[in-house]
Write an enzyme that holds these catalytic residues in place. Structure first.
Site, PDB file in Angstrom:
ATOM      1  N   HIS A  41     106.510  21.689 -77.517  1.00 50.70           N
ATOM      2  CA  HIS A  41     107.637  21.148 -76.771  1.00 50.70           C
ATOM      3  C   HIS A  41     108.967  21.459 -77.448  1.00 50.70           C
ATOM      4  O   HIS A  41     109.940  21.815 -76.793  1.00 50.70           O
ATOM      5  CB  HIS A  41     107.456  19.637 -76.624  1.00 50.70           C
ATOM      6  CG  HIS A  41     108.530  18.973 -75.818  1.00 50.70           C
ATOM      7  ND1 HIS A  41     108.479  18.899 -74.444  1.00 50.70           N
ATOM      8  CD2 HIS A  41     109.675  18.367 -76.185  1.00 50.70           C
ATOM      9  CE1 HIS A  41     109.545  18.281 -74.013  1.00 50.70           C
ATOM     10  NE2 HIS A  41     110.293  17.943 -75.026  1.00 50.70           N
ATOM     11  N   TYR A  54     108.919  25.867 -78.634  1.00 52.18           N
ATOM     12  CA  TYR A  54     108.666  26.933 -77.668  1.00 52.18           C
ATOM     13  C   TYR A  54     107.877  28.067 -78.317  1.00 52.18           C
ATOM     14  O   TYR A  54     108.120  29.235 -78.068  1.00 52.18           O
ATOM     15  CB  TYR A  54     109.985  27.474 -77.086  1.00 52.18           C
ATOM     16  CG  TYR A  54     110.755  26.436 -76.309  1.00 52.18           C
ATOM     17  CD1 TYR A  54     110.508  26.259 -74.955  1.00 52.18           C
ATOM     18  CD2 TYR A  54     111.713  25.627 -76.914  1.00 52.18           C
ATOM     19  CE1 TYR A  54     111.200  25.298 -74.225  1.00 52.18           C
ATOM     20  CE2 TYR A  54     112.398  24.663 -76.188  1.00 52.18           C
ATOM     21  CZ  TYR A  54     112.140  24.513 -74.856  1.00 52.18           C
ATOM     22  OH  TYR A  54     112.807  23.571 -74.136  1.00 52.18           O
ATOM     23  N   ARG A  74     121.927  21.313 -67.246  1.00 54.65           N
ATOM     24  CA  ARG A  74     120.689  21.390 -68.030  1.00 54.65           C
ATOM     25  C   ARG A  74     119.552  20.862 -67.179  1.00 54.65           C
ATOM     26  O   ARG A  74     119.759  20.006 -66.319  1.00 54.65           O
ATOM     27  CB  ARG A  74     120.842  20.538 -69.302  1.00 54.65           C
ATOM     28  CG  ARG A  74     119.587  20.445 -70.174  1.00 54.65           C
ATOM     29  CD  ARG A  74     119.352  21.737 -70.927  1.00 54.65           C
ATOM     30  NE  ARG A  74     118.038  21.774 -71.531  1.00 54.65           N
ATOM     31  CZ  ARG A  74     117.781  21.511 -72.823  1.00 54.65           C
ATOM     32  NH1 ARG A  74     118.757  21.165 -73.622  1.00 54.65           N
ATOM     33  NH2 ARG A  74     116.566  21.620 -73.290  1.00 54.65           N
ATOM     34  N   GLU A 133     115.278  19.666 -67.446  1.00 52.82           N
ATOM     35  CA  GLU A 133     114.142  19.419 -68.324  1.00 52.82           C
ATOM     36  C   GLU A 133     113.004  18.760 -67.564  1.00 52.82           C
ATOM     37  O   GLU A 133     113.213  18.101 -66.558  1.00 52.82           O
ATOM     38  CB  GLU A 133     114.552  18.513 -69.485  1.00 52.82           C
ATOM     39  CG  GLU A 133     114.618  19.285 -70.764  1.00 52.82           C
ATOM     40  CD  GLU A 133     114.827  18.412 -71.991  1.00 52.82           C
ATOM     41  OE1 GLU A 133     115.203  18.981 -72.998  1.00 52.82           O
ATOM     42  OE2 GLU A 133     114.614  17.183 -71.923  1.00 52.82           O
ATOM     43  N   HIS A 193     109.710  16.096 -67.575  1.00 50.49           N
ATOM     44  CA  HIS A 193     109.115  14.928 -68.230  1.00 50.49           C
ATOM     45  C   HIS A 193     107.763  14.655 -67.582  1.00 50.49           C
ATOM     46  O   HIS A 193     107.482  13.557 -67.116  1.00 50.49           O
ATOM     47  CB  HIS A 193     110.047  13.716 -68.163  1.00 50.49           C
ATOM     48  CG  HIS A 193     110.292  13.104 -69.510  1.00 50.49           C
ATOM     49  ND1 HIS A 193     110.482  11.765 -69.706  1.00 50.49           N
ATOM     50  CD2 HIS A 193     110.338  13.653 -70.742  1.00 50.49           C
ATOM     51  CE1 HIS A 193     110.666  11.532 -70.992  1.00 50.49           C
ATOM     52  NE2 HIS A 193     110.584  12.653 -71.637  1.00 50.49           N
ATOM     53  N   ASP A 233     121.880  15.169 -72.950  1.00 52.12           N
ATOM     54  CA  ASP A 233     122.158  16.584 -73.199  1.00 52.12           C
ATOM     55  C   ASP A 233     123.515  16.989 -72.624  1.00 52.12           C
ATOM     56  O   ASP A 233     124.155  17.916 -73.112  1.00 52.12           O
ATOM     57  CB  ASP A 233     121.075  17.462 -72.556  1.00 52.12           C
ATOM     58  CG  ASP A 233     119.770  17.417 -73.342  1.00 52.12           C
ATOM     59  OD1 ASP A 233     119.841  17.296 -74.581  1.00 52.12           O
ATOM     60  OD2 ASP A 233     118.694  17.493 -72.731  1.00 52.12           O
ATOM     61  N   ASP A 262     122.238  14.617 -79.334  1.00 56.48           N
ATOM     62  CA  ASP A 262     121.440  13.498 -78.829  1.00 56.48           C
ATOM     63  C   ASP A 262     120.081  13.472 -79.524  1.00 56.48           C
ATOM     64  O   ASP A 262     119.632  14.468 -80.077  1.00 56.48           O
ATOM     65  CB  ASP A 262     121.254  13.614 -77.328  1.00 56.48           C
ATOM     66  CG  ASP A 262     120.371  14.779 -76.955  1.00 56.48           C
ATOM     67  OD1 ASP A 262     120.722  15.911 -77.338  1.00 56.48           O
ATOM     68  OD2 ASP A 262     119.334  14.570 -76.322  1.00 56.48           O
ATOM     69  N   SER A 307     112.574   6.703 -79.639  1.00 63.47           N
ATOM     70  CA  SER A 307     113.328   5.626 -78.989  1.00 63.47           C
ATOM     71  C   SER A 307     114.538   6.224 -78.293  1.00 63.47           C
ATOM     72  O   SER A 307     115.203   7.112 -78.830  1.00 63.47           O
ATOM     73  CB  SER A 307     113.788   4.605 -80.038  1.00 63.47           C
ATOM     74  OG  SER A 307     112.698   3.843 -80.470  1.00 63.47           O
ATOM     75  N   GLN A 308     114.802   5.708 -77.103  1.00 62.40           N
ATOM     76  CA  GLN A 308     115.825   6.311 -76.248  1.00 62.40           C
ATOM     77  C   GLN A 308     117.232   5.847 -76.613  1.00 62.40           C
ATOM     78  O   GLN A 308     117.417   4.957 -77.428  1.00 62.40           O
ATOM     79  CB  GLN A 308     115.523   5.935 -74.798  1.00 62.40           C
ATOM     80  CG  GLN A 308     114.213   6.494 -74.299  1.00 62.40           C
ATOM     81  CD  GLN A 308     114.285   7.989 -74.131  1.00 62.40           C
ATOM     82  OE1 GLN A 308     114.950   8.489 -73.240  1.00 62.40           O
ATOM     83  NE2 GLN A 308     113.621   8.728 -75.004  1.00 62.40           N
ATOM     84  N   SER A 317     107.362  23.741 -69.927  1.00 64.19           N
ATOM     85  CA  SER A 317     106.370  22.686 -70.045  1.00 64.19           C
ATOM     86  C   SER A 317     104.997  23.316 -69.884  1.00 64.19           C
ATOM     87  O   SER A 317     104.661  23.818 -68.806  1.00 64.19           O
ATOM     88  CB  SER A 317     106.603  21.631 -68.962  1.00 64.19           C
ATOM     89  OG  SER A 317     105.520  20.722 -68.944  1.00 64.19           O
TER      90      SER A 317
END
Lengths: 751, 224
Positions: free
Chosen positions: A56, A59, A98, A100, A102, A124, A277, A322-323, A554
């Protein structure tokens, strides 16, 4: 490594295997780490390498292929490798974009998986100094006859709604696709777009020896530990494994909203020299990447990191996902003001580290060291760049699937047999408004064309840049059928469709971002699909002049050993230099002519009709004729910005479900019916022609068909009248194929 | 020139939109932080939409304790125009400036869509430029917009002409199709629909300008 104690609450690690293997590192990768460190790594260091060298983050299977994607262009300010791609919109305005995935978190815990997907992609964007103004979601979920897939669908949509609405960023577009290929492995792809004045752009670099590293936002807890390695870099077994649930992060949109406002204020006042981030791999990633980019080192005091719970091990602190956290690099003189702004927005801020000089070796080479300290005790000491940039790169074996050539011989068009137009169309109809009505898609007053049309059109405006007279078009597109049938050609078709979609709202396609969702990269057929798909995207990108400015890959999208169909999903960004009004949407007026623009095709290979309805999974796709496609995009741009001259009330592209579904969508958006072939002069279409998904084709509804046909003729693009719209609620496809418009039709039209 | 104060709590997100829509009408406004305590320079107050304090506990429940609220209450009581939009409506009910409460939508889903509304009274700061029976369309955008109150309160609202707008096609289960109400004096209004989201031709709908123009007109009249 006896100093490591497994925390009782975790059952993630299988103690029957060596620790590096339990963390997802191979024996060779362990040898590489020993080579780098010139010693055995301790447990903390091993944990940091395991997350940073995960598929992840690194890459490692895809990077050798990703290099083939064109990423340069006149308007590209920043391409891949930064937190977001940045495009020059003119007049000093820049657009950050961007995308992504999930996917794995959403399979296990749909609400939080999708919610934190939104949160992550927003960080991001604002980490660049851009205010996030839009989200788009490409959702692909399994067969809805299965209760688990319905649970995933409801959870994912609720998660995006719950997080996106509360964080105060409108969700302005996307896709929802149901297909059995995503049973047990849904795809949740999220794109975010931000705007900023170009001179306010900030990079994720830890410059300036002695500067402080300040951790902003939420406390660090035990959620999401090993998310990138345990979750995102391995497939699922027979059953979705609830023991992996602790690896899913938990989101708090209110924390993120305050973090956005605080960070934008810090960046606007130029109080930080760099900011990053915390996403996958948490602090390990943010500290090593910022230091590596500046060629410097960093000392991190583990005890200074605010924790959510007691007794957390250093490895947990360093790998927690953790976010809602950001790492800002701040000069000493500004630290007090940064802390004060954080306090105003009620977010935590802690000085956790210091930027350190690179260590110069005897041979003159220098290396920045990332040290994790507990007071004076050194818990970890590794070259920052070795974590961030020196993961192994794999040239994994590729092989065309055994049945590929045989499948392509299939004569789909002759096998298709009789087509009952209404019965087939009925199977294809879905109502995306059930999804997008749960999303705030109007915040910021920029939404000129909202979800449910060809593409979204947003005025470029924000408190920071003011109200400009420019707009952006956005479209999120993917098609697993086309890409399973032929990943190279299929991917070209997806790029072509996406570009055409943004052109239909009058925006010139200028950049794209992608999520490459594929199966298990240790299967040679999956690596072949990935490689072919990248070549397809690269070709279309070059031919159409749309660079790929970012994205993600992914892999391991598989369950029970079955890989998903290859699914590259793109978000294309288009620019409108000067807004000329509301472009035609898919909603038409009555008593107008319906003009089919482009080739009349009856080729059905890869179509929804052949593939999904008849299980005829073979044949050859109609390839993109780039000269034609460029001409069509150019023509459509003219019409979208000058629709009244040509009497145009609506336009729609023809893709999924062919002309039949395109016309149905337009009728539903309008609340009025139509009749095909009822006039003697109308071109009469066969049922096969109604369902062909051949590229470079659109429907135009106009009161002045002659002017439209003449206009396309100048670009050598065929166009014929096939029918007309009327004030009834009847959809007449000719030859007795009648269907009544659903009663709720008119309400799905927004704005 | 009269100026509008737009109150910002942490989690509020429609403050800039309201300012932009007011600017389209030539009305000046400023953002006021929830921790401030001075509204004396404003001739009207708007509490915009969003998620004040994250909607923690329930929408508006924490916001009512913010420092600015006592000032808003004294403004409201002295006749200054106070408009709560969406989350602002929720805050006004929690603060006791408007009766009743807003519960979860009957469908238990967030709804973002345009809604047709009927103007019930012109005796409010948001409808003076409209007529009773006028139909306008404004977007709604909420999870907790299902207005409720006891029958005695509802009768009072009707008797005192405090129902400002009703939904034509009730989207959220609100009692008596209520979309907007006022206090007895008509100077405090709470509405779930977002007038600022229907404020320009480019957005395809400018019905909200009539609501905001009414509010702007009340600034002059309302300066007691």
């Amino acid at each position: 490594m006896s100093h490591w104690r497994a925390p009782g609450s975790f059952s993630l690690y299988d103690m029957d295997q060596p620790i590096h293997a339990a963390l997802g590192l191979t024996d060779e990768e362990l040898s590489m780490i020993i080579e780098i460190l010139k010693r055995e790594p301790n447990y903390l260091e091993l944990a940091m390498y395991s997350v940073m060298w995960s598929e992840h983050c690194s890459y490692k299977s895809s990077r050798v292929h990703l290099r083939r994607l064109p990423s340069k262009g006149d308007l590209v300010i920043l391409g891949p490798g930064e937190n977001a791609g940045v495009i020059d919109a003119g007049d000093g305005i820049a657009v950050a974009i961007r995308m992504e995935s999930h996917n794995h978190p959403s399979a296990i815990e749909p609400y939080q998986g999708a919610a934190t997907g939104v949160g992550g992609i927003l960080r991001d964007i604002f980490t660049m100094g851009a205010r996030p103004i839009a989200l788009l979601d490409g959702l692909r979920i399994g067969d809805q006859s299965d209760p688990r897939n319905r649970y995933i669908y409801n959870g994912v949509v609720a998660g995006i709604s719950g997080y996106g609405n509360a964080v105060g960023v409108p969700t302005v577009g996307g896709e929802i696709v149901f297909d059995e290929t995503y049973n047990a492995n849904p795809l949740v792809n999220v794109a975010a777009v931000g705007v900023l004045m170009r001179d306010k752009l900030v990079l994720a670099r830890a410059d300036g020896i002695g500067n402080s590293a300040i951790l902003l936002g939420a406390t660090t807890g035990r959620d999401g530990i090993g998310g990138v390695s345990v979750l995102a870099s391995a497939g699922f077994g027979q059953e979705v494994d609830s023991s992996k649930r602790p690896s899913v992060q938990v989101g708090d949109p209110y924390e993120e909203k305050r973090l956005i406002e605080a960070c934008l204020e810090l960046l606007d006042k130029r109080l930080v020299v760099g900011i990053q981030d915390l996403g996958g791999a948490g602090l390990s990633c943010a500290t090593s990447e910022t230091a590596a980019k500046a060629g410097l080192g960093m000392d991190v005091q583990i005890g200074a990191i605010p924790r959510r719970e007691p007794n957390m091990e250093p490895f947990e602190v360093m790998t927690s996902e953790s976010q809602e956290r950001m790492l800002a690099i701040v000069e000493d003189a500004n630290v007090a003001e940064v802390l004060a702004i954080a306090e105003k927005w009620e977010i935590l801020a802690a000085v956790i580290g210091t930027v350190t000089p690179a260590v110069v070796h005897e041979d003159g080479s220098s290396v920045g060291m990332l040290r994790i300290l507990d007071g004076q005790e050194v818990l970890a000491n590794v070259p920052a760049a070795s974590l961030a940039d020196e993961a192994p790169l794999y040239h994994r074996p590729l092989a065309k699937p055994d049945n590929f050539d045989e499948n392509s011989q299939m004569d789909v068009d002759s096998l298709i047999g009789e087509i009952d137009v209404i019965a087939e169309l009925t199977k294809m109809i879905g109502d995306p408004s059930a999804v997008y009505r749960q999303y705030d898609h109007q915040l910021f007053l920029n939404t000129i064309v909202g979800p449910g049309s060809n593409a979204t059109l947003l005025q470029l405006a924000s408190p920071e840049i003011g109200v400009s007279n420019k707009a952006i078009g956005l479209s999120c597109d993917g098609n697993s059928r086309w890409c399973e049938l032929n990943p190279r050609v299929g991917s070209e078709l997806v790029v072509a469709e996406s570009a055409l979609n943004v052109a239909l709202v009058g925006a010139k396609p200028v950049a794209m971002v992608d999520c490459l969702n594929f199966g298990n990269p240790t299967h040679p057929s999956v690596m072949w699909q990935l490689s072919e798909s990248i070549d397809g995207i690269a070709r279309a990108s070059l031919e159409l002049g749309i660079p790929v400015v970012g994205g993600n890959v992914s892999l391991y999208n598989e369950a029970s050993g079955r890989n998903i169909e290859p699914t590259p999903v793109l978000t294309t960004l288009g620019l409108v230099e000067k807004i000329s009004g509301i472009p035609p949407t898919t909603s038409y007026g009555v008593d107008r002519s319906i003009v089919l623009v482009g080739d009349i095709s009856s080729k059905l290979a890869g179509s929804k009709l052949a593939w999904s309805s008849r299980s005829l999974k073979g044949g050859n796709l109609v390839e993109v004729d780039y000269d034609r496609h460029r001409s069509l995009i150019e023509a459509v741009l003219c019409l979208a910005n000058d629709s009244s001259t040509y009497g145009i009330s609506a336009m729609n592209d023809i893709s999924d479900g062919g002309l039949a579904l395109a016309l149905f969508e337009m009728a539903r958006a309008s609340g009025y019916g139509f009749s095909l072939g009822s006039d003697d002069r109308d071109y009469k279409l066969t049922p096969g022609q109604l369902f062909s998904e051949a590229p470079s084709r659109i429907v135009v509804v106009t009161s002045n068909p002659t002017s439209v046909i003449d206009f396309f003729d100048e670009g050598s693009i065929p166009a014929v009248v096939i029918g007309s719209t009327n004030s009834t609620a009847t959809l007449d496809f000719g030859a007795q194929a009648l269907m009544m418009l659903p009663a709720s039709g008119s309400k799905s039209q927004l704005n | 020139m009269s100026k509008v104060g737009i109150v910002v709590f942490p989690g509020t997100n429609c403050e800039h939109d309201v300012a932009r829509a007011l600017a389209n009408l030539g009305v000046q406004s400023e953002l006021v932080w929830h921790g401030d305590s001075d509204l004396s320079s404003y001739s009207g107050v708007i509490i915009p939409g969003g998620f004040a304090h994250g909607d923690y506990l329930r929408p508006g429940a924490i916001a009512r304790f913010s420092k600015i609220m006592s000032e808003i209450i004294s403004c409201a009581n002295s006749g200054v125009p106070v408009l709560g939009i969406c989350n602002g409506f929720q805050v006004l009910t929690e603060a006791g400036l408007l009766p009743g409460a807003l519960q979860k939508n009957s469908g238990l889903r967030f709804i973002c869509q345009p809604e047709a509304l009927e103007v019930v009274t012109t005796r409010s700061i948001t409808t003076s430029q409209l007529s009773p029976g006028d139909r306008i369309t404004l977007p709604i955008n909420h999870f907790e917009g299902n207005y409720t109150c006891d029958s005695q309160t509802l009768n009072l609202l009707i008797d005192n002409d405090q129902i400002v707008m009703r939904y034509i096609d009730n989207p959220n289960g609100s009692i008596d199709n209520i979309a907007a109400i006022s206090n007895k004096g008509g100077n405090v209004v709470g509405m779930m629909p977002h007038p600022e989201r229907a404020s320009s031709a480019l957005l395809g709908n400018s019905d909200g300008l009539k609501v905001l123009a009414s509010f702007a007109a009340s600034l002059v009249v309302g300066a007691l």
